[in-house]
Design an enzyme around this catalytic site. Structure first.
Site, PDB file in Angstrom:
ATOM      1  N   LYS A 149       0.752  -1.125  -0.004  1.00 54.72           N
ATOM      2  CA  LYS A 149      -0.021  -0.080   0.035  1.00 54.72           C
ATOM      3  C   LYS A 149       0.949   1.396   0.030  1.00 54.72           C
ATOM      4  O   LYS A 149       0.586   2.290  -0.618  1.00 54.72           O
ATOM      5  CB  LYS A 149      -1.016   0.113   1.098  1.00 54.72           C
ATOM      6  CG  LYS A 149      -2.090  -0.937   1.040  1.00 54.72           C
ATOM      7  CD  LYS A 149      -2.965  -1.536   2.312  1.00 54.72           C
ATOM      8  CE  LYS A 149      -4.039  -2.590   1.950  1.00 54.72           C
ATOM      9  NZ  LYS A 149      -4.767  -2.869   3.098  1.00 54.72           N
ATOM     10  N   GLN A 194      -4.786  -1.556   9.247  1.00 55.96           N
ATOM     11  CA  GLN A 194      -4.619  -2.793   8.553  1.00 55.96           C
ATOM     12  C   GLN A 194      -5.339  -3.891   9.645  1.00 55.96           C
ATOM     13  O   GLN A 194      -4.825  -3.890  10.723  1.00 55.96           O
ATOM     14  CB  GLN A 194      -3.164  -3.061   8.407  1.00 55.96           C
ATOM     15  CG  GLN A 194      -3.023  -4.285   7.672  1.00 55.96           C
ATOM     16  CD  GLN A 194      -3.514  -4.501   6.207  1.00 55.96           C
ATOM     17  OE1 GLN A 194      -3.655  -3.287   5.462  1.00 55.96           O
ATOM     18  NE2 GLN A 194      -4.014  -5.610   5.722  1.00 55.96           N
ATOM     19  N   ASP A 244     -11.188   2.463   3.288  1.00 52.03           N
ATOM     20  CA  ASP A 244     -11.533   1.039   3.005  1.00 52.03           C
ATOM     21  C   ASP A 244     -12.739   0.906   2.838  1.00 52.03           C
ATOM     22  O   ASP A 244     -13.261  -0.277   2.477  1.00 52.03           O
ATOM     23  CB  ASP A 244     -11.097   0.239   4.234  1.00 52.03           C
ATOM     24  CG  ASP A 244      -9.637  -0.168   4.356  1.00 52.03           C
ATOM     25  OD1 ASP A 244      -9.274  -0.889   3.067  1.00 52.03           O
ATOM     26  OD2 ASP A 244      -9.044  -0.447   5.158  1.00 52.03           O
TER      27      ASP A 244
HETATM   28  N1  GUN Z   1      -6.761  -6.939   5.990  1.00 57.32           N
HETATM   29  C1  GUN Z   1      -7.054  -7.733   4.721  1.00 57.32           C
HETATM   30  N2  GUN Z   1      -7.481  -6.928   3.795  1.00 57.32           N
HETATM   31  C2  GUN Z   1      -7.709  -5.870   4.121  1.00 57.32           C
HETATM   32  C3  GUN Z   1      -8.184  -4.551   3.484  1.00 57.32           C
HETATM   33  O1  GUN Z   1      -8.531  -4.360   2.574  1.00 57.32           O
HETATM   34  N3  GUN Z   1      -8.192  -3.589   4.489  1.00 57.32           N
HETATM   35  C4  GUN Z   1      -7.443  -3.475   5.853  1.00 57.32           C
HETATM   36  N4  GUN Z   1      -7.570  -2.333   6.450  1.00 57.32           N
HETATM   37  N5  GUN Z   1      -7.282  -4.542   6.193  1.00 57.32           N
HETATM   38  C5  GUN Z   1      -7.137  -5.781   5.470  1.00 57.32           C
END
Ligand code: GUN
Length: 278
Positions: free
Chosen positions: A52, A96, A119
């Site tokens: 990211k 996350q 998200d």
């Molecule tokens: N953990 C696994 N996939 C995601 C996601 O798309 N966003 C976040 N914040 N955590 C995750």
């Protein structure tokens, strides 16, 4: 033989569009910044978070990294989120998941300003999606809509079957397909005759979490098949597979996403799109 939907190429296109948008915003004196919070040392989370941050760098956005120790208290995390909510320089906030067990995940999601919730997990954004209001949409399902549209798939009026009802994929996916005027059916572990339902699908979206579960016997000739799963069936091998038995389904489908290189790369591309266009 199916046409392969190239998620890697489409995700690059989207990231390049984001890059152009960031350059335009910068020329107007506006900056774009994503705060990325990781609590603890989960190795998979570290990989995602790193990717990211790299995507932010690629599009020219700033990423503000907060890697907190495993023993961080819920209160400390809430304080950080509150600070970032109030910081005008921060456009997006991402925690996350999963967070350590002593932290209430729902509370954390709800503490993020819905207008910085890139998200799309906050109940306000889930509600906005369900009533057709503008808001942040969960990245994986949003990415699947882009894959379909950019591959020339007509959605309106089609029979769409989604297998899986998670808050992150299945439910928002169904709402998005409904918004695109598909006729939508959601299947799950208690669905009685799964094959009978999936065989009706013009567009079959599989987010079931079981390696290679969907073979050709579940698929109508000429269906578009989207595979959200990602598994490593043999821990000693790097080879990945999806929820769809690709070799079985590919000869029956008209279009299909591979694993890897299908839905996977779209999630981060749509995160960038949410950050830049939100
Ligand atoms: N953990 C696994 N996939 C995601 C996601 O798309 N966003 C976040 N914040 N955590 C995750």
């Amino acid at each position: 033989m199916a046409t392969i939907i190239d998620g890697k190429a489409i995700s690059m296109q989207i990231k390049d569009e984001c890059k152009e948008k960031v350059a335009k915003l910068k020329s107007e004196g506006k900056s774009v910044a994503l705060a990325v919070i990781q609590v603890g040392e989960d190795p998979a989370s570290s990989v995602y978070v790193n990717n990211k941050k790299k995507a932010c760098e690629y599009i020219g956005a700033e990423s503000l990294s907060y890697h907190l120790p495993e023993e961080t208290s819920e209160e400390e995390l809430l304080e950080l989120i509150d600070k970032l909510n109030k910081d005008e320089k921060v456009n997006g906030i991402l925690v996350q998941l999963p967070v350590p067990k002593h932290i209430n995940e729902d509370l954390i999601i709800r503490s993020i300003d819905p207008d910085k919730d890139v998200d799309g997990f906050h109940p306000i954004n889930v509600g906005r999606l369900s009533i057709g209001e503008k808001g942040f949409v969960s990245c994986t399902p949003a990415g699947i809509i882009e894959l379909l549209k950019r591959s020339g798939v007509e959605i309106a009026g089609k029979e769409c079957v989604v297998i899986g009802r998670s808050n992150i994929v299945g439910k928002p996916m169904s709402m998005l397909m409904l918004r695109e005027n598909a006729t939508v059916t959601i299947c799950h572990s208690r669905t009685k005759d799964l094959k009978e339902v999936t065989k009706r699908a013009d567009i079959l979206i599989v987010a079931i979490g079981k390696p290679k579960m969907i073979d050709a016997s579940y698929v109508k000739e000429g269906a578009v098949v989207i595979d959200v799963g990602i598994h490593r069936p043999d821990p000693d091998s790097k080879k990945l597979c999806g929820d769809v038995d690709y070799d079985s389904v590919e000869p029956v489908a008209s279009l299909i996403t591979p694993v890897p290189g299908g839905v996977g790369p779209m999630t981060i591309a749509m995160l960038m799109s949410n950050l830049v266009n939100g």
